[in-house]
Design a protein around this motif. Structure first.
Motif, PDB file in Angstrom:
ATOM      1  N   LEU A  71     152.887  33.201 -31.530  1.00 49.93           N
ATOM      2  CA  LEU A  71     152.221  34.088 -30.580  1.00 49.93           C
ATOM      3  C   LEU A  71     151.796  33.336 -29.316  1.00 49.93           C
ATOM      4  CD1 LEU A  71     149.989  36.276 -32.922  1.00 49.93           C
ATOM      5  CD2 LEU A  71     151.988  37.012 -31.624  1.00 49.93           C
ATOM      6  N   MET A  72     151.274  32.139 -29.494  1.00 47.78           N
ATOM      7  CA  MET A  72     150.867  31.345 -28.332  1.00 47.78           C
ATOM      8  C   MET A  72     152.077  30.966 -27.491  1.00 47.78           C
ATOM      9  SD  MET A  72     147.728  29.040 -29.703  1.00 47.78           S
ATOM     10  CE  MET A  72     147.288  28.500 -28.059  1.00 47.78           C
ATOM     11  N   LEU A  73     153.203  30.685 -28.122  1.00 52.30           N
ATOM     12  CA  LEU A  73     154.423  30.377 -27.381  1.00 52.30           C
ATOM     13  C   LEU A  73     154.887  31.586 -26.581  1.00 52.30           C
ATOM     14  CD1 LEU A  73     156.398  28.322 -30.035  1.00 52.30           C
ATOM     15  CD2 LEU A  73     155.409  27.466 -27.910  1.00 52.30           C
ATOM     16  N   GLU A  74     154.821  32.763 -27.194  1.00 51.93           N
ATOM     17  CA  GLU A  74     155.212  33.986 -26.489  1.00 51.93           C
ATOM     18  C   GLU A  74     154.304  34.231 -25.283  1.00 51.93           C
ATOM     19  OE1 GLU A  74     157.903  35.878 -26.998  1.00 51.93           O
ATOM     20  OE2 GLU A  74     158.510  34.551 -28.626  1.00 51.93           O
ATOM     21  N   LEU A  75     153.011  34.018 -25.463  1.00 55.12           N
ATOM     22  CA  LEU A  75     152.078  34.185 -24.342  1.00 55.12           C
ATOM     23  C   LEU A  75     152.365  33.183 -23.230  1.00 55.12           C
ATOM     24  CD1 LEU A  75     148.731  34.873 -26.230  1.00 55.12           C
ATOM     25  CD2 LEU A  75     150.039  36.477 -24.836  1.00 55.12           C
ATOM     26  N   GLN A  76     152.698  31.962 -23.603  1.00 56.13           N
ATOM     27  CA  GLN A  76     153.037  30.933 -22.625  1.00 56.13           C
ATOM     28  C   GLN A  76     154.272  31.357 -21.832  1.00 56.13           C
ATOM     29  OE1 GLN A  76     151.152  28.273 -22.226  1.00 56.13           O
ATOM     30  NE2 GLN A  76     152.397  26.845 -21.085  1.00 56.13           N
ATOM     31  N   GLU A  77     155.264  31.919 -22.527  1.00 59.13           N
ATOM     32  CA  GLU A  77     156.488  32.369 -21.870  1.00 59.13           C
ATOM     33  C   GLU A  77     156.197  33.533 -20.919  1.00 59.13           C
ATOM     34  OE1 GLU A  77     161.065  33.557 -23.006  1.00 59.13           O
ATOM     35  OE2 GLU A  77     159.565  33.508 -24.577  1.00 59.13           O
ATOM     36  N   ILE A  78     155.373  34.481 -21.347  1.00 60.32           N
ATOM     37  CA  ILE A  78     155.000  35.612 -20.498  1.00 60.32           C
ATOM     38  C   ILE A  78     154.258  35.122 -19.263  1.00 60.32           C
ATOM     39  CG2 ILE A  78     153.504  37.657 -20.366  1.00 60.32           C
ATOM     40  CD1 ILE A  78     154.275  38.116 -23.374  1.00 60.32           C
ATOM     41  N   LYS A  79     153.379  34.162 -19.447  1.00 56.91           N
ATOM     42  CA  LYS A  79     152.649  33.582 -18.319  1.00 56.91           C
ATOM     43  C   LYS A  79     153.621  32.979 -17.303  1.00 56.91           C
ATOM     44  CE  LYS A  79     149.319  29.940 -17.305  1.00 56.91           C
ATOM     45  NZ  LYS A  79     148.563  28.821 -17.881  1.00 56.91           N
ATOM     46  N   GLY A  80     154.612  32.282 -17.796  1.00 60.61           N
ATOM     47  CA  GLY A  80     155.617  31.688 -16.907  1.00 60.61           C
ATOM     48  C   GLY A  80     156.417  32.743 -16.166  1.00 60.61           C
ATOM     49  N   MET A  81     156.796  33.807 -16.870  1.00 65.67           N
ATOM     50  CA  MET A  81     157.554  34.874 -16.221  1.00 65.67           C
ATOM     51  C   MET A  81     156.715  35.566 -15.162  1.00 65.67           C
ATOM     52  SD  MET A  81     159.940  36.402 -19.365  1.00 65.67           S
ATOM     53  CE  MET A  81     158.657  37.424 -19.978  1.00 65.67           C
ATOM     54  N   LEU A  82     155.445  35.814 -15.460  1.00 68.80           N
ATOM     55  CA  LEU A  82     154.562  36.433 -14.471  1.00 68.80           C
ATOM     56  C   LEU A  82     154.375  35.538 -13.255  1.00 68.80           C
ATOM     57  CD1 LEU A  82     151.800  38.030 -16.724  1.00 68.80           C
ATOM     58  CD2 LEU A  82     153.502  39.217 -15.340  1.00 68.80           C
ATOM     59  N   SER A  83     154.266  34.263 -13.495  1.00 70.19           N
ATOM     60  CA  SER A  83     154.133  33.309 -12.400  1.00 70.19           C
ATOM     61  C   SER A  83     155.369  33.345 -11.508  1.00 70.19           C
ATOM     62  CB  SER A  83     153.920  31.904 -12.964  1.00 70.19           C
ATOM     63  OG  SER A  83     153.852  30.966 -11.928  1.00 70.19           O
ATOM     64  N   ASN A  84     156.546  33.412 -12.123  1.00 72.73           N
ATOM     65  CA  ASN A  84     157.794  33.499 -11.354  1.00 72.73           C
ATOM     66  C   ASN A  84     157.866  34.786 -10.552  1.00 72.73           C
ATOM     67  OD1 ASN A  84     158.698  31.025 -12.266  1.00 72.73           O
ATOM     68  ND2 ASN A  84     159.874  31.892 -13.953  1.00 72.73           N
ATOM     69  N   VAL A  85     157.452  35.901 -11.163  1.00 76.70           N
ATOM     70  CA  VAL A  85     157.470  37.192 -10.470  1.00 76.70           C
ATOM     71  C   VAL A  85     156.488  37.183  -9.305  1.00 76.70           C
ATOM     72  CG1 VAL A  85     156.855  39.641 -10.714  1.00 76.70           C
ATOM     73  CG2 VAL A  85     158.273  38.516 -12.447  1.00 76.70           C
ATOM     74  N   MET A  86     155.303  36.658  -9.545  1.00 77.74           N
ATOM     75  CA  MET A  86     154.297  36.612  -8.480  1.00 77.74           C
ATOM     76  C   MET A  86     154.767  35.713  -7.337  1.00 77.74           C
ATOM     77  SD  MET A  86     152.121  38.755  -9.475  1.00 77.74           S
ATOM     78  CE  MET A  86     150.749  38.508  -8.395  1.00 77.74           C
ATOM     79  N   GLY A  87     155.410  34.605  -7.673  1.00 73.61           N
ATOM     80  CA  GLY A  87     155.935  33.715  -6.645  1.00 73.61           C
ATOM     81  C   GLY A  87     157.019  34.388  -5.831  1.00 73.61           C
ATOM     82  N   SER A  88     157.893  35.146  -6.489  1.00 75.38           N
ATOM     83  CA  SER A  88     158.956  35.876  -5.791  1.00 75.38           C
ATOM     84  C   SER A  88     158.380  36.954  -4.891  1.00 75.38           C
ATOM     85  CB  SER A  88     159.912  36.520  -6.801  1.00 75.38           C
ATOM     86  OG  SER A  88     160.581  35.539  -7.539  1.00 75.38           O
ATOM     87  N   ALA A  89     157.366  37.650  -5.372  1.00 77.97           N
ATOM     88  CA  ALA A  89     156.734  38.707  -4.574  1.00 77.97           C
ATOM     89  C   ALA A  89     156.082  38.112  -3.329  1.00 77.97           C
ATOM     90  CB  ALA A  89     155.708  39.462  -5.410  1.00 77.97           C
ATOM     91  N   GLY A  90     155.457  36.959  -3.486  1.00 78.50           N
ATOM     92  CA  GLY A  90     154.820  36.300  -2.344  1.00 78.50           C
ATOM     93  C   GLY A  90     155.836  35.855  -1.312  1.00 78.50           C
TER      94      GLY A  90
END
Length: 124
Positions: free
Chosen positions: A98-117
């Motif tokens: 579960l912690m690994l999945e959360l870490q992966e989601i965090k990374g994907m959100l970071s990538n999306v936020m970076g792309s949006a910026g």
């Protein structure tokens, strides 16, 4: 006589030492290739993870999830710190996954936020 936490800290420190040894270019990061080589050719490396109840598949999954920026490398200090927190403080594989999945989601959100910026800056 060592406490459980002391034993766990020793195991993680031993794994960090093994990761440093496998870090062939001494850059502070362990590459996927270095992990695979360790799993295939270094019985001490594999045994260190087996002592924690982690087989080859779990190690590769852990690496993939921690490689948030998808460079093929993970800092071995970060790798071991994650092991210490996720595995030893929660001490079950379900929580680790579960912690690994959360870490992966965090990374994907970071990538999306970076792309949006970056898109916002281009529109200006």
């Amino acid at each position: 006589y060592k406490t459980r936490k002391e034993n766990q800290d020793c195991q993680v420190s031993a794994i960090e030492d093994l990761l440093q040894r496998l870090d062939t270019n001494a850059n502070g990061f362990i590459s996927l290739d270095e992990v695979v080589q360790g799993l295939q050719g270094d019985t001490e490396f594999k045994a260190g993870f087996l002592a924690l109840g982690l087989g080859s598949d779990e190690i590769l999954d852990l690496f993939a999830h921690l490689d948030i920026d998808m460079t093929g490398e993970v800092g071995y200090t970060e790798f071991c710190e994650f092991l210490r927190i996720a595995y030893f403080e929660h001490s079950d594989m379900h929580t680790l996954r579960l912690m690994l999945e959360l870490q992966e989601i965090k990374g994907m959100l970071s990538n999306v936020m970076g792309s949006a910026g970056r898109r916002k800056k281009r529109k200006r």
